[in-house]
Every structure is written in C-alpha cells, then in structure tokens.
Write a protein that holds these residues in place. Structure first.
Motif, short mmCIF file in Angstrom:
data_model
loop_
_atom_site.label_atom_id
_atom_site.label_comp_id
_atom_site.label_asym_id
_atom_site.label_seq_id
_atom_site.Cartn_x
_atom_site.Cartn_y
_atom_site.Cartn_z
N ASP A 125 0.86 -1.18 0.00
CA ASP A 125 0.00 0.00 0.00
C ASP A 125 0.90 1.22 0.00
O ASP A 125 1.47 1.58 1.03
CB ASP A 125 -0.91 -0.03 1.23
CG ASP A 125 -1.82 1.20 1.31
OD1 ASP A 125 -1.95 1.89 0.28
OD2 ASP A 125 -2.38 1.46 2.39
N GLN A 126 1.06 1.83 -1.17
CA GLN A 126 1.97 2.96 -1.36
C GLN A 126 3.38 2.62 -0.90
O GLN A 126 4.05 3.39 -0.22
CB GLN A 126 1.44 4.19 -0.61
CG GLN A 126 0.11 4.69 -1.15
CD GLN A 126 -0.40 5.93 -0.43
OE1 GLN A 126 0.15 6.31 0.59
NE2 GLN A 126 -1.43 6.55 -0.97
N GLY A 127 3.80 1.38 -1.24
CA GLY A 127 5.15 0.95 -0.93
C GLY A 127 5.33 0.34 0.44
O GLY A 127 6.41 -0.14 0.76
N VAL A 128 4.27 0.31 1.25
CA VAL A 128 4.35 -0.25 2.61
C VAL A 128 3.55 -1.55 2.66
O VAL A 128 2.37 -1.57 2.29
CB VAL A 128 3.78 0.75 3.65
CG1 VAL A 128 3.86 0.14 5.05
CG2 VAL A 128 4.53 2.06 3.59
N PRO A 129 4.16 -2.67 3.10
CA PRO A 129 3.41 -3.93 3.17
C PRO A 129 2.36 -3.87 4.28
O PRO A 129 2.66 -3.54 5.42
CB PRO A 129 4.49 -4.98 3.48
CG PRO A 129 5.62 -4.20 4.07
CD PRO A 129 5.57 -2.84 3.47
N ARG A 130 1.12 -4.21 3.95
CA ARG A 130 0.02 -4.21 4.92
C ARG A 130 -0.88 -5.42 4.67
O ARG A 130 -0.98 -5.91 3.56
CB ARG A 130 -0.82 -2.93 4.81
CG ARG A 130 -0.06 -1.63 5.05
CD ARG A 130 -1.01 -0.43 4.98
NE ARG A 130 -0.30 0.84 5.02
CZ ARG A 130 0.13 1.42 6.13
NH1 ARG A 130 -0.08 0.82 7.29
NH2 ARG A 130 0.77 2.57 6.09
N THR A 131 -1.53 -5.86 5.76
CA THR A 131 -2.55 -6.90 5.66
C THR A 131 -3.90 -6.21 5.68
O THR A 131 -4.26 -5.59 6.69
CB THR A 131 -2.43 -7.91 6.82
OG1 THR A 131 -1.13 -8.49 6.80
CG2 THR A 131 -3.47 -9.00 6.69
N LEU A 132 -4.65 -6.30 4.60
CA LEU A 132 -5.88 -5.55 4.44
C LEU A 132 -7.07 -6.47 4.24
O LEU A 132 -6.94 -7.57 3.71
CB LEU A 132 -5.78 -4.60 3.23
CG LEU A 132 -4.63 -3.58 3.24
CD1 LEU A 132 -4.60 -2.82 1.93
CD2 LEU A 132 -4.77 -2.62 4.41
N GLY A 133 -8.24 -6.01 4.68
CA GLY A 133 -9.48 -6.72 4.43
C GLY A 133 -9.97 -6.46 3.01
O GLY A 133 -9.46 -5.58 2.31
N LEU A 134 -10.97 -7.23 2.60
CA LEU A 134 -11.44 -7.14 1.21
C LEU A 134 -11.96 -5.74 0.88
O LEU A 134 -11.71 -5.22 -0.20
CB LEU A 134 -12.52 -8.19 0.98
CG LEU A 134 -13.07 -8.27 -0.45
CD1 LEU A 134 -11.98 -8.59 -1.44
CD2 LEU A 134 -14.19 -9.31 -0.53
N LYS A 135 -12.71 -5.14 1.82
CA LYS A 135 -13.27 -3.81 1.54
C LYS A 135 -12.16 -2.79 1.32
O LYS A 135 -12.23 -1.96 0.41
CB LYS A 135 -14.17 -3.38 2.70
CG LYS A 135 -14.88 -2.06 2.46
CD LYS A 135 -15.83 -1.72 3.59
CE LYS A 135 -16.52 -0.38 3.33
NZ LYS A 135 -17.45 -0.03 4.43
N ASP A 136 -11.12 -2.84 2.18
CA ASP A 136 -10.00 -1.92 2.01
C ASP A 136 -9.26 -2.17 0.70
O ASP A 136 -8.82 -1.24 0.03
CB ASP A 136 -9.01 -2.07 3.18
CG ASP A 136 -9.58 -1.54 4.48
OD1 ASP A 136 -10.45 -0.65 4.41
OD2 ASP A 136 -9.18 -2.03 5.55
N ILE A 137 -9.14 -3.45 0.33
CA ILE A 137 -8.46 -3.79 -0.93
C ILE A 137 -9.21 -3.19 -2.11
O ILE A 137 -8.62 -2.57 -3.00
CB ILE A 137 -8.34 -5.32 -1.09
CG1 ILE A 137 -7.39 -5.89 -0.03
CG2 ILE A 137 -7.85 -5.69 -2.48
CD1 ILE A 137 -7.36 -7.39 0.01
#
Length: 649
Positions: A125-137
C-alpha cells in the motif's frame, strides 16, 4: 456478492466463517474437503474422488494413504488407483465388510483429502506492506484505477490537442493554398518560408513546420475532407476527455465498463462449492481437532506450533535433538503445552497483551523456523513477546488473577476478567517505569505463594495476598530486593510443590517449596542454590507438575526432553547435578514443562538423524541403537558406521 475463493481444482469449502474472517481482517483459514462419492458394485464399495483441495499432490496423497494402511491407522482399504487422463479420478477399493463412510472420515482426518488453506491478504500500500481486508483492498484498488484513468486521460488529451493544433494549421493552409505556394516559392530558404508563414497567417512554429512538411497529394479534395473530418473527430474527443477529468462519476463508469469487460472475457462458472449448510452446525473450532500441541517462540520472535509428541524422552545427561531451526543469534525462549482450542495471551516486554486462539498459530515441522510473530499479532518494531499464558474454558471461575513481574523486581496482581476482551492491536497490561521490562506473567487462584528468583541465586516466597488487586494500567509494588542482579522469573506454588532450578551451565535440581522460608514481599529472600563457577548463575526455574517432562532449551536452539524423575530432589543450598552436556560456549536459555508422553525408546533412525544425542551417559540408548541397526535391512552401512562412531565418542 463475493462468495469466497474459487480454486481451479474445485473441491468444497466447509462453512463461510473462515471466508468472512479473511475478508474482514485480511487473515483467515478455510477448510477445503475433496469431492467424494461412495459407489457400490458387485457387492463391494468404492470411494470415488474427482476433486481434491488446491495444491495437493496426488502422488504424495497416495503415498500418505499407503503409509496409513501399512501402519494400520486406516483399515479396510485394498486398492488405490489414480487416473489423470480426464482431470482427476481417484478410486479407492474397500474390503467387503468395511464401513465406507467411516473410512472416508478417516481419510479426511489423516490426509490432505481435507486440508486447511491459509488466507493472508498481504500487499503493498503505497510501498508499505500491509494486511488488508477485502473492503480496504477494493477501495484502494478503485483509488488506484482512478489515478490510472486520470493519468491516461491527461496523456490522451495532450496528444489529441497537439494533433488538433497541427490540423488547424493545415486547414488554414488549404484555405489559402495559392498564397501559401507563392510564399514558399519566393522564399530563399526553409527558415525564411517558416517565418513568412508564421507572420502572414498567424501560425505557430509547429503549424508552419507541418505545412512545409505536407505532401502535395494532400492538396486534393479528398485529402482536404479527411483533414476536416479528423479535426472534427479530435475536437469531439477533446471535449469528452475534458469532461472525464471534470467528473468523478465518469471515471467510476469507465472503471465499471473495464471491469465488466474483463468479467465477460475471462469469467466462468464457479468450480469450488461452498457448503453453506455447514454454518448451522460447523464452527471454526469444530473443523479443527482439539489436540495437544506445543507452542514455541524464539528470542528473535519466530513462533510455531507442533504436536506434543515431536520430542522424544532422553536420559539425564543427553545432548538433545534439534527442536527448531535457528541462526547463531537466535534461540527458543518460550515453550508451552496447550490444546488447539485454548486461548493464548501474549505479553510483551513493553507491557502490552495480545490474544489469539491456539489453532490460529501456524503449525510447522520440528526443525522449521516458524512464522515471525509480527505476522500473527500487531507488535511494535522494538516490542518482544516474553510471556505466554494459556486460558482454557475449564479455568473460568477457578483462575481469578494474573501476577505480573518486571525485571527490576516489581510485582502486580490484576483480575483476569480485565483481559477478557482484547482488540487485535493489543491492550496495555502494566505501566512500566523507565528502563524496566515485563518478564513474567502467571495465573493465580487467590491464595497461592509467589516465588521470585534472582540470577544470583536468591529466592523470595510470599503469599499473593500481600499484593493487593490493582488495575490493568497500574505499575505494581516491590517484590524482591535485588543486589547487582536481575529478577529472572516468577512461579506460583503451594508448600507441597517442587521447584525445578536449572543453571546456565546445565546443572539442575528439584527442591520442595516448603524448604524456602516464607518472607515478606520486597525482601532479599533466601538462598535457592549454591552458585559456583562450575554450575553458573540461575537460568530459569519452574514448578513441577504431575506427569510432566522437562524440556531444556539452549541458546543454540537445542532442545532436550527428559523425565522429571531423573532429576534429584536436593536441599535448598546444594549445587545440583548435570542435566545436559553443553557444547563449546553454549548456555541454557530457559526450560519448559510438557505433558509426559508414553514410554518410548528412541528408534535407530532417530539416533542416526540426531547423532549428537549419543554420549557416554546414554549407554542404554547406544546399545538399543546398535542392536536395531544390526537387525535392520533398510539402513545403509555408512549410517551404521556413523552411529557406532558417535557412540564411541
């Protein structure tokens, strides 16, 4: 709308709770079961499998079933045939008196005919690794598509405006073609012609250059019509592109159109079915066997769970087997015995607590390194887990409080109820003073003795009621007086309990808690062990539980398991006996207690694989290994030589 994952190999997903959790949080696990039917022909039953979980190797599956049949874990299978001509078709032939449904359930339990599939939505996410839920994805994907469309539209608009600008110049030239030709013929050079066109007709340099580069064939009436038609089309395109940049709704409509086009081109019917009826009677925990497991956590923050029978018992003085793959700077620091349905509380040195289910901790083999704990719980960069506490359903109403102990010897008692609801980002469990750390957290029943030990061999014992109940964010009170040493841990005990003490150089002993005189909270305590250059400072101490083995972990990641009855019960001021032979400059990092396994000798294969187990004190194991090797036809001579050589060493 989004029903769940769709795998190319089909199969069936049991329930949708795992899907929902994964889509909401970005992390989850789903259970996938093969599509199997039971057929009967000529008085014999067959199990037909034509869809298996994604990623399952059919050859490995066949070998696993063969091992289970050979070891009589599953009985009633007479033949196993795999046909890969048209997809997958596995035919399992059963004995006439076999119960097909029972065997199928056993296959689901013991093989990858039913397996768990982990879901981790880890992305940049803008170069930063994140664990995201489907809605955020989806939201971030739409934002990205907006950016793509706007940049694409601006590029096309700039290109169209430049082309229209040239066409407008050509149109002017065609309207005044006679004068343009006369001006060009009269010019002495290209530059003079370019300047003349710009001054006479008010053209830009780009337009004038395009006129000079124009071919004579464009003077025909047909070419003139083409220029005017192209210009008109470009002006319409420019208006449309400008309207897109001015309207977010038009940008969204373009995204919809492009996504619909992809769907129509590549979309097909679902292959993986979701058993929605499983919601009514299958929960996440019921899909996972409630079995005994060991949770291991390294000093550098790698965590895993393994089955409790991974480590075999050895006699006192053994060297141990490799229990976890670690590098030179890492070692196993915490190890607890739980069941997969238990809750696990993780307490960090910064005074925070996190909560996960036992089955949410990923399972790895004995020698695997494990998963970084930062991928399991949201700890900060400089935050380390240093205490693990299990909470079972049976303990509700029995275990009332938690005792917190810090490195500087402070102690605090807090009700367990305050840690019932813990958010994913963790919760403050104690307010620490400057340069202090949380080192231990223990459960109490309300009237237990608290043992605090220091590295210099002192032990203080006091009643937990000497520490009043405090709030979750309290700092605590003094528990032990320290003289140029540190508090190394805490235990909850009664007078009849036995405390096990292990030193950094591998010496240890058992002592009855009654031998330690009760003192006031905050005192220096009494001598717990006679420290010499031979045995070293205290590394760790634990309260012995019935039917348990001790697991000794070194700073090199070596793990040794041995029965407690092999450790002598000695007086309070004795030095202890050697428990483990340490190599080079290695030291004992910590100890843990696990439930006693069934009595079982180490097999010859294990001796070969872990040749470092054998030493002079393990003469019975050496004798057994040499006897089994001489009788085995499967072991190579080179391996036999290796075992004999190690046994001599």
């Amino acid at each position: 709308i989004v029903k769940g994952p769709d795998f190319p190999t089909g199969a069936t997903i049991l329930g949708n709770s795992g899907i929902r959790k994964a889509y909401e949080t970005g992390r989850g696990s789903i259970t996938i079961r093969s599509k199997a039917t039971i057929e009967e022909k000529n008085g014999r039953q067959y199990i037909i499998v034509d869809e298996v979980p994604y990623g399952v190797n059919t050859l490995d599956l066949k070998n696993k079933v063969a091992d289970l049949v050979h070891n009589k874990v599953i009985e009633g299978i007479t033949d196993y045939h795999t046909d890969l001509k048209d997809g997958i078709k596995i035919t399992i032939t059963l004995k006439k008196d076999a119960n097909a449904q029972v065997i199928l359930n056993q296959l689901y339990k013991h093989t990858e005919f039913q397996s768990n599939f982990g879901i981790i939505f880890l992305m940049l996410d803008q170069g930063v690794p994140r664990t995201l839920g489907l809605k955020d994805i989806l939201t971030k994907y739409i934002d990205y598509q907006k950016e793509v469309i706007i940049r694409r539209t601006k590029f096309n608009l700039d290109k169209a405006e430049k082309r229209a600008h040239i066409l407008e110049g050509l149109k002017i030239a065609l309207d005044n073609i006679d004068e343009v030709v006369k001006l060009i013929r009269a010019a002495a050079s290209d530059q003079e012609a370019l300047t003349g066109l710009m001054n006479r007709f008010g053209l830009t340099e780009i337009q004038a250059q395009a006129i000079l580069d124009m071919r004579l064939r464009r003077l025909t009436g047909l070419e003139r019509d083409k220029i005017e038609a192209e210009l008109a089309e470009l002006l319409k395109e420019i208006d449309e592109l400008r309207s897109i940049l001015a309207s977010e709704q038009k940008v969204l409509n373009i995204i919809k159109e492009e996504m619909t086009e992809i769907k129509n081109k590549f979309g097909d019917e679902r292959r993986t079915k979701i058993d929605m009826t499983a919601i009514d009677y299958i929960e996440d925990e019921s899909l996972i066997p409630n079995e005994d497991v060991i949770i291991a956590l390294t000093n550098k923050g790698y965590i895993k769970r393994t089955t409790s029978d991974t480590f075999k018992s050895q006699n006192r003085g053994g060297v141990g087997i490799k229990g976890m793959a670690t590098n030179e700077e890492d070692f196993v620091e915490h190890m607890i015995n739980i069941q997969t349905h238990d809750d696990v509380l993780f307490f960090t040195n910064k005074g925070k607590v996190y909560r996960v289910k036992g089955y949410e901790i990923p399972e790895y083999s004995r020698q695997s390194k494990g998963l970084p704990v930062v991928n399991l719980i949201q700890v900060d960069k400089d935050e380390m887990v240093n205490s693990i506490v299990k909470v079972t359903k049976d303990e509700i109403g029995v275990v009332d409080n938690l005792i917190f102990v810090t490195k500087s010897g402070l102690v605090k008692r807090t009700s367990l109820e305050e840690f019932k609801n813990i958010r994913q980002s963790g919760k403050i469990c104690i307010t620490l003073k400057e340069d202090d750390e949380l080192i231990a957290v223990k459960k109490t029943t309300g009237n237990d003795f608290v043992l605090l030990g220091s590295s210099n061999g002192r032990m203080v014992k006091f009643n937990e009621n000497d520490v009043r109940i405090m709030g979750r964010t309290a700092s605590g009170v003094k528990g032990i007086e320290l003289d140029d040493s540190t508090c190394i841990g805490a235990e909850i005990a009664s007078e009849d309990d036995i405390v096990i003490i292990v030193t950094k150089k591998g010496y240890g002993k058992q002592t009855v808690v009654r031998d330690y005189r009760e003192t006031k909270r905050g005192s220096k305590g009494v001598k717990a062990l006679s420290i010499t250059d031979k045995n070293g400072d205290i590394a760790s101490f634990k309260i012995a539980r019935p039917d348990t083995d001790i697991v000794i972990i070194t700073d090199a990641g070596m793990v040794m398991r041995m029965p407690l009855d092999q450790i002598s019960v000695l007086g309070r001021v004795t030095q202890g006996v050697r428990l483990i032979n340490l190599k080079e400059e290695h030291t004992v990092a910590t100890i843990s207690l696990v439930d006693k396994e069934k009595e079982e000798e180490i097999s010859a294969e294990e001796v070969v694989e872990n040749s470092e187990v054998i030493n002079n004190d393990n003469s019975d194991v050496v004798e057994l290994a040499e006897r089994e090797i001489s009788e085995s036809e499967n072991l190579e001579i080179s391996q036999s030589d290796e075992v004999v050589e190690n046994s001599e060493n």
